[in-house]
Design a protein around this motif. Structure first.
Motif, PDB file in Angstrom:
ATOM      1  N   TYR A  35      47.685  47.155  41.194  1.00  0.00           N
ATOM      2  CA  TYR A  35      46.299  47.096  40.928  1.00  0.00           C
ATOM      3  C   TYR A  35      46.112  45.888  40.081  1.00  0.00           C
ATOM      4  CZ  TYR A  35      41.493  47.986  39.820  1.00  0.00           C
ATOM      5  OH  TYR A  35      40.094  47.820  39.598  1.00  0.00           O
ATOM      6  N   VAL A  36      44.902  45.237  40.389  1.00  0.00           N
ATOM      7  CA  VAL A  36      44.581  44.116  39.633  1.00  0.00           C
ATOM      8  C   VAL A  36      43.044  44.095  39.250  1.00  0.00           C
ATOM      9  CG1 VAL A  36      44.330  41.765  38.954  1.00  0.00           C
ATOM     10  CG2 VAL A  36      46.262  42.386  40.049  1.00  0.00           C
ATOM     11  N   GLY A  37      42.655  44.346  38.052  1.00  0.00           N
ATOM     12  CA  GLY A  37      41.392  44.760  37.629  1.00  0.00           C
ATOM     13  C   GLY A  37      40.272  43.635  37.900  1.00  0.00           C
ATOM     14  N   THR A  38      39.079  43.672  37.386  1.00  0.00           N
ATOM     15  CA  THR A  38      38.156  42.629  37.502  1.00  0.00           C
ATOM     16  C   THR A  38      37.588  42.216  36.045  1.00  0.00           C
ATOM     17  OG1 THR A  38      36.364  44.031  38.185  1.00  0.00           O
ATOM     18  CG2 THR A  38      37.832  42.929  39.900  1.00  0.00           C
ATOM     19  N   THR A  39      36.806  41.605  35.850  1.00  0.00           N
ATOM     20  CA  THR A  39      36.080  41.359  34.406  1.00  0.00           C
ATOM     21  C   THR A  39      34.957  42.103  34.722  1.00  0.00           C
ATOM     22  OG1 THR A  39      34.820  39.395  35.399  1.00  0.00           O
ATOM     23  CG2 THR A  39      36.956  39.069  34.313  1.00  0.00           C
ATOM     24  N   PRO A  40      34.415  42.597  33.471  1.00  0.00           N
ATOM     25  CA  PRO A  40      33.516  43.868  33.540  1.00  0.00           C
ATOM     26  C   PRO A  40      32.277  43.432  33.873  1.00  0.00           C
ATOM     27  CG  PRO A  40      34.296  43.411  31.063  1.00  0.00           C
ATOM     28  CD  PRO A  40      35.086  42.245  32.313  1.00  0.00           C
ATOM     29  N   GLY A  48      32.832  40.722  37.566  1.00  0.00           N
ATOM     30  CA  GLY A  48      33.760  41.252  38.594  1.00  0.00           C
ATOM     31  C   GLY A  48      34.571  40.161  39.190  1.00  0.00           C
ATOM     32  N   SER A  60      38.228  38.767  40.016  1.00  0.00           N
ATOM     33  CA  SER A  60      39.623  39.171  39.910  1.00  0.00           C
ATOM     34  C   SER A  60      40.356  38.659  38.829  1.00  0.00           C
ATOM     35  CB  SER A  60      40.222  39.092  41.043  1.00  0.00           C
ATOM     36  OG  SER A  60      41.491  39.400  41.163  1.00  0.00           O
ATOM     37  N   LYS A  61      40.979  39.539  38.102  1.00  0.00           N
ATOM     38  CA  LYS A  61      41.816  38.825  36.914  1.00  0.00           C
ATOM     39  C   LYS A  61      43.059  38.194  37.500  1.00  0.00           C
ATOM     40  CE  LYS A  61      40.404  42.310  33.370  1.00  0.00           C
ATOM     41  NZ  LYS A  61      41.065  43.281  32.340  1.00  0.00           N
TER      42      LYS A  61
END
Length: 160
Positions: A118-123, A126, A128-129
């Motif tokens: 899983y790769v998150g997103t910026t707060p 949004g 993708s990191k």
């Protein structure tokens, strides 16, 4: 404009990267200025501007490192290498190239491990990191190209 390498394709790549880096610099200046202006005039900070400026800055720095590798203009301490006999200079060059390849391979392996999970997103935006992490991969590819050109020069021309 003075040619930075002997290869026309490489010069076009470097020129394109120079333009991209210039645009990223403008983006960083604009977004940071907006944030500073917002803080002092409106007492309000734009969170999205901080995210974008961080993203632009990371890409700018890593693309710049890639260009430095392509043009062999990166920072190096050459005091001992320059005073060494030619055979030892060649050994130093080969050792440095091997270390650079090892670092680039570890970047590729690390990126593969990151995107496999899983790769998150910026707060706020949004984004993708993976977009952020991809800058390391692009820098590693540029560095491998530059390192390979350097090795070619070491072996074919004897320049270390």
């Amino acid at each position: 404009m003075k040619s930075r390498s002997g290869n026309a394709y490489l010069n076009k790549l470097i020129s394109g990267l120079d333009v991209i880096i210039g645009l990223l610099v403008i983006g960083v200046v604009v977004t940071v200025s907006m944030n500073v202006f917002g803080r002092f005039i409106f007492s309000y900070s734009f969170a999205w501007a901080a995210e974008i400026s961080r993203l632009f800055f990371i890409w700018m720095v890593l693309l710049g490192a890639g260009i430095a590798s392509l043009t062999n203009e990166h920072v190096a301490v050459t005091l001992f290498k320059d005073k060494a006999p030619p055979i030892l200079q060649k050994i130093f060059a080969l050792l440095a190239a091997a270390i650079i390849y090892a670092v680039c391979i570890s970047i590729f392996l690390g990126f593969n491990n990151i995107i496999s999970g899983y790769v998150g997103t910026t707060p706020f935006l949004g984004i993708s990191k993976t977009v952020l992490y991809s800058a390391m991969v692009v820098m590693a590819v540029l560095t491998i190209i530059g390192n390979t050109i350097f090795l070619y020069k070491v072996f074919k021309r004897g320049a270390a």
